[in-house]
Design an enzyme around this catalytic site. Structure first.
Site, PDB file in Angstrom:
ATOM      1  CG  ASN B 238      -1.760   1.069   1.301  1.00  0.00           C
ATOM      2  OD1 ASN B 238      -2.062   1.510   0.113  1.00  0.00           O
ATOM      3  ND2 ASN B 238      -2.635   1.622   2.360  1.00  0.00           N
ATOM      4  CG  HIS B 239       3.930   0.900  -2.745  1.00  0.00           C
ATOM      5  ND1 HIS B 239       4.957   0.294  -2.326  1.00  0.00           N
ATOM      6  CD2 HIS B 239       3.471   0.109  -3.877  1.00  0.00           C
ATOM      7  CE1 HIS B 239       5.235  -0.866  -2.756  1.00  0.00           C
ATOM      8  NE2 HIS B 239       4.130  -0.942  -3.626  1.00  0.00           N
TER       9      HIS B 239
END
Lengths: 314, 314
Positions: B238-239
């Site tokens: 979940n950058h």
């Protein structure tokens, strides 16, 4: 029983590896080649001779090798880690070293013929000697069972720079030549050596042992003091002996993917980093097709206890 | 409530960050600047406009920035990760983007004056726009509360090379300029974004939600497919949203030492690596005296669940 040639830059953790190689029933130590690194190569040779004599193996041939890195730059040593004499101030200045007349490269090549197909090279210093032996005889890898190095850091931080482990950082160009050569190569780096700890309790058990144990305790006292300043704990990585243990089956690896490793030979901030193909970082890493470098990421715990028992008993 | 300017290269995970910024009651999104990266800058601007309209925030100004890296080399995009359109094939080709007349640098500087001392810049693409803004006005850092970037990898493996994370690798020279500037900088890299996972179960919950949820599920379907090929699991890092969450307090960091970070700008195998001073790798790392870069190594789990609830509800 594994037939071993140890390439050392005897320092404190090299001494523990030498004791282990000399004392273990699983290992036939047939020779030592000495390289610059922790200390200058002559001091390293003296220390190797002293340690092998203490272990009752003064008969093992010891040959002197490279005094500095492959690229001709100035050699840098690590007295802050190993003491000025490489043995935490405990080296016997009266010791008369017994050294072979042949060079490290000559001894390495001779042993590779005498033990064709069975010789395991365990290299725990900068890889300058191995690179020189490859230069002298590119067929060397055909006769070697495997090369195991203490060196590098795949995902762990470095110990001599933010990225690089000392042995590789000392001579990245030599390391690259050794990684490039067509032999099986196992890398035992900081990923595992910094989680395989020698504690002050281990040292105390050594101190209560025989002559080898007491000497090991004395030199470790200096080493643990260095580590205390570095990490805040009186415990050291078990660098060189762990590489020997992996090479000879004294410890089992539980995660050691075969992937490609490239040495950073740039002059950037990652010089000396071992760049391992470990992308896709969830869980285990698969072996990569066509790759040749086994990177040890995890070993079974417990080797340090067995090593201390072995050394304390002698 | 945090006042945020988002610098994006809208891609799939950027879209999730944009939705989060638009929908969270804790965030006032005052502008978006668009940079090349996941897709070309014009497609990135179209996508940003489409996503903000979907979230009911068509009023947020969107300014177009750099089309390629600071050093003038050819721009490389990531269609394999984000789809040719950057939104996994889901971009509305009929969408008429509403873009500001001013440039990304102009918008960034204007907002820095309008929100002097309170503006948080969250940059989740290559850092080309930020470096250009610093060139245009070196006093910019005086007016910025903090810069938080999604980028880099301190100890984790890279995702675009063995060593480098994509945003930094795309433009190392720009990243170095941004790390060098005298502002507080927080790095949210692969060390935490690759352990903060969006799973297929999250995607299914989004699919059962409203318009934003369903769109998020559609684009994630492509993204998870890419990750499945990369890591073997239908789960993605979940950058970008995690960087936004760290910047705005939506997630708490539990280990984030302040250390120096240097960007590898060499042409060696570590180009684009974020070299962080994390030597001495046992347990926690202390803040280094005089250092200015907060490197997030661990966050409290659970943000992805809250994010999915937020997006599914809209």
């Amino acid at each position: 029983m594994t037939t071993v040639l140890l390439d050392v830059d005897t320092g404190i953790d090299d001494a523990l590896a030498l004791f282990t190689a000399a004392l273990s029933n699983e290992i036939e130590l047939v020779g030592c080649t000495v390289v610059w690194g922790n200390v200058d190569v002559d001091q390293g040779a003296r220390n190797t001779s002293e340690v092998l004599r203490l272990a009752g193996h003064a008969d093992v041939p010891i040959a002197v090798g490279a005094a500095g890195p492959r690229n001709g730059r100035v050699a840098v040593f690590s007295p802050q880690v190993h003491g000025d004499d490489g043995l935490g101030g405990c080296a016997d200045t009266a010791h008369e070293p017994r050294l072979a007349a042949e060079s490290a490269v000559q001894l390495m090549l001779r042993l590779s013929h005498e033990h064709d197909g069975t010789l395991e090279i365990v290299a725990v210093g900068p890889l300058t000697n191995l690179a020189a032996a490859l230069d002298a005889d590119p067929t060397l890898p055909e006769r070697i069972r495997q090369v195991t190095i203490m060196g590098g850091a795949a995902l762990a931080a470095g110990n001599v720079s933010d990225t690089a482990e000392a042995n590789i950082w000392h001579d990245p160009e030599a390391a690259q030549a050794v990684f490039d050569a067509p032999w099986e190569l196992t890398m035992v780096g900081l990923d595992v050596t910094m989680t395989s700890l020698i504690t002050d309790e281990h040292r105390a058990r050594l101190a209560a042992g025989g002559a080898v144990g007491r000497f090991s305790s004395d030199i470790l006292d200096f080493y643990l003091g260095y580590y205390e300043g570095y990490t805040g704990e009186r415990a050291s990585g078990n660098h060189d002996a762990l590489a020997l243990a992996v090479a000879t089956g004294l410890v089992r690896t539980t995660l050691s993917p075969i992937v490609d490793v490239e040495v950073d030979c740039s002059d950037g901030p990652s010089r000396g980093r071992t760049v391992a193909r470990l992308e896709g970082e969830w869980g285990t890493w698969p072996d990569r097709e066509g790759a040749r470098h086994r990177v040890v990421m995890e070993v079974e715990p417990g080797f340090e206890d067995r090593m201390v028992d072995l050394l304390a008993g002698a």
